[in-house]
Design a protein around this motif. Structure first.
Motif, short mmCIF file in Angstrom:
data_model
loop_
_atom_site.label_atom_id
_atom_site.label_comp_id
_atom_site.label_asym_id
_atom_site.label_seq_id
_atom_site.Cartn_x
_atom_site.Cartn_y
_atom_site.Cartn_z
N GLN A 43 29.24 49.59 -36.38
CA GLN A 43 28.47 49.76 -37.62
C GLN A 43 29.08 50.86 -38.49
N ASN A 44 29.46 51.95 -37.85
CA ASN A 44 30.08 53.07 -38.58
C ASN A 44 31.42 52.66 -39.18
N LEU A 45 32.17 51.87 -38.43
CA LEU A 45 33.47 51.41 -38.93
C LEU A 45 33.30 50.52 -40.15
N HIS A 46 32.27 49.65 -40.11
CA HIS A 46 32.02 48.75 -41.24
C HIS A 46 31.57 49.53 -42.48
N LYS A 47 30.80 50.59 -42.27
CA LYS A 47 30.32 51.39 -43.39
C LYS A 47 31.46 52.15 -44.07
N GLN A 48 32.31 52.74 -43.25
CA GLN A 48 33.39 53.56 -43.80
C GLN A 48 34.58 52.72 -44.25
N GLY A 49 34.78 51.57 -43.59
CA GLY A 49 35.80 50.60 -44.00
C GLY A 49 37.17 51.17 -44.21
N GLN A 50 37.75 50.87 -45.38
CA GLN A 50 39.12 51.23 -45.70
C GLN A 50 39.34 52.72 -45.90
N GLU A 51 38.25 53.49 -45.90
CA GLU A 51 38.39 54.94 -46.05
C GLU A 51 39.05 55.55 -44.82
N LEU A 52 38.93 54.87 -43.69
CA LEU A 52 39.49 55.37 -42.44
C LEU A 52 40.97 55.00 -42.32
N SER A 53 41.69 55.83 -41.59
CA SER A 53 43.09 55.51 -41.31
C SER A 53 43.14 54.42 -40.25
N ALA A 54 44.29 53.78 -40.09
CA ALA A 54 44.43 52.73 -39.09
C ALA A 54 44.14 53.27 -37.69
N PHE A 55 44.50 54.52 -37.48
CA PHE A 55 44.26 55.17 -36.19
C PHE A 55 42.76 55.25 -35.90
N ASP A 56 41.97 55.59 -36.91
CA ASP A 56 40.52 55.73 -36.73
C ASP A 56 39.79 54.39 -36.73
N GLN A 57 40.48 53.32 -37.16
CA GLN A 57 39.84 52.01 -37.21
C GLN A 57 39.87 51.27 -35.88
N LEU A 58 40.50 51.84 -34.88
CA LEU A 58 40.54 51.20 -33.57
C LEU A 58 39.12 51.01 -33.06
N GLU A 59 38.75 49.79 -32.71
CA GLU A 59 37.39 49.49 -32.30
C GLU A 59 36.95 50.30 -31.09
N LEU A 60 37.86 50.48 -30.14
CA LEU A 60 37.52 51.22 -28.93
C LEU A 60 37.77 52.71 -29.07
N GLY A 61 38.47 53.10 -30.11
CA GLY A 61 38.90 54.49 -30.22
C GLY A 61 40.19 54.66 -29.43
N PRO A 62 41.00 55.65 -29.76
CA PRO A 62 42.31 55.85 -29.11
C PRO A 62 42.23 56.02 -27.59
N VAL A 63 41.37 56.91 -27.13
CA VAL A 63 41.30 57.23 -25.69
C VAL A 63 40.86 56.01 -24.88
N ARG A 64 39.81 55.34 -25.34
CA ARG A 64 39.30 54.20 -24.59
C ARG A 64 40.30 53.03 -24.61
N THR A 65 41.03 52.86 -25.70
CA THR A 65 42.06 51.81 -25.77
C THR A 65 43.14 52.07 -24.73
N LEU A 66 43.59 53.31 -24.65
CA LEU A 66 44.61 53.68 -23.66
C LEU A 66 44.09 53.51 -22.23
N LEU A 67 42.84 53.94 -22.00
CA LEU A 67 42.25 53.87 -20.66
C LEU A 67 42.07 52.43 -20.21
N TYR A 68 41.51 51.59 -21.06
CA TYR A 68 41.29 50.19 -20.69
C TYR A 68 42.61 49.46 -20.48
N GLY A 69 43.62 49.81 -21.27
CA GLY A 69 44.94 49.21 -21.10
C GLY A 69 45.54 49.57 -19.75
N ALA A 70 45.38 50.84 -19.35
CA ALA A 70 45.90 51.31 -18.06
C ALA A 70 45.20 50.60 -16.91
N ILE A 71 43.89 50.47 -16.99
CA ILE A 71 43.12 49.79 -15.94
C ILE A 71 43.55 48.34 -15.80
N ALA A 72 43.68 47.66 -16.94
CA ALA A 72 44.10 46.25 -16.93
C ALA A 72 45.49 46.09 -16.33
#
Length: 287
Positions: free
Chosen positions: A181-210
């Motif tokens: 919801q927050n991502l949809h509200k802020q939209g294009q105002e965010l950088s590509a880095f901040d637009q990650l649905e899982l966030g940077p840390v969780r993306t890295l963590l889930y990738g490592a687990i997989a």
């Protein structure tokens, strides 16, 4: 490509250690193997075959991720569901792994030949390629295709399936829905880095687990495949016979030779792969 180059170069020593156990049948502990390589070949020895690994992995990853998205979307369209089911994720992942393996296996076979005992006398990538074509024929580049497909299908299924299940679980949680919801509200105002649905840390963590789950689940097939790639025509064994031979000579544990350095390599590799994958989809505006 630059990110992939740096990632593979950083983890190349771990890949080299894995091949020492898997291809050469190394029995010493990891610290003794490190000392042996450093003494006999210097620091450059830890990056032996790294260039070919980059040339192999770049198209493999590209084909794999692209094929997965294509197959997943087609399955979703076919089923008519609003969201991909776990079964569809596993099917799409398996199909993507098979597609990438068929296209990219020759480069992996050549790399295994170079790293194996005597490989340094073949004259690099071109020399190894010419040697295999002249002595064993074009189909020698596809040695180990059957176990490769047998291992890559479930490996990719687990790799993509586990990640997508973890991602879906989070996005359907209260925290995840609030983040969307927050991502949809802020939209294009965010950088590509901040637009990650899982966030940077969780993306890295889930990738490592997989990545870890996929590697551990199918590692014995990888050991068999490497051994098949080293066989010459006159003494060639079937996949099953090779499997039995490995167990007879080294026990069941031989099927997991090099698993520790392999996991140490896979954790950062899978993390960065998924991070770059998600990041570039945002940058390139890919749905």
């Amino acid at each position: 490509m630059l990110v992939l180059h740096r990632k593979l170069t950083c983890v190349a020593p771990l890949e080299r250690l894995k091949l020492e156990y898997m291809v050469r049948g190394e029995k010493r502990n990891i610290f003794e193997v490190i000392k042996s390589i450093a003494t006999s070949q210097g620091l450059r020895g830890f990056w032996k075959g790294n260039l070919l690994n980059i040339l192999r992995t770049a198209p493999f990853k590209a084909v794999n991720f692209s094929a997965y998205d294509t197959y997943r979307k087609q399955l979703l369209k076919f089923s008519g569901n609003e969201e991909t089911t776990n079964f569809e994720r596993f099917i799409a992942g398996a199909a993507a792994g098979v597609t990438a393996t068929i296209i990219c296996l020759p480069l992996d076979t050549i790399r295994t030949k170079i790293v194996a005992p005597g490989g340094e006398t073949l004259g690099g990538v071109i020399g190894a390629f010419q040697y295999m074509i002249q002595t064993e024929g074009i189909f020698s580049l596809y040695k180990g295709l059957v176990p490769s497909l047998i291992s890559m299908a479930p490996s990719s299924a687990v790799f993509y399936g586990v990640y997508d299940m973890l991602k879906s679980s989070y996005l359907h949680s209260p925290e995840g829905m609030q983040r969307i919801q927050n991502l949809h509200k802020q939209g294009q105002e965010l950088s590509a880095f901040d637009q990650l649905e899982l966030g940077p840390v969780r993306t890295l963590l889930y990738g490592a687990i997989a990545g870890a789950c996929a590697e551990a689940a199918t590692y014995p097939f990888e050991v068999v495949r490497r051994q098949l790639q080293l066989q010459v025509q006159s003494t060639k064994l079937s996949s099953l016979a090779t499997f039995v031979k490995i167990v007879e000579q080294g026990g069941v544990s031989a099927l997991y030779a090099g698993l520790v350095p392999s996991l140490l390599q896979v954790l950062p590799s899978a993390s960065i792969s998924y991070f770059v994958y998600e990041f570039m989809k945002i940058v390139l505006k890919v749905e």
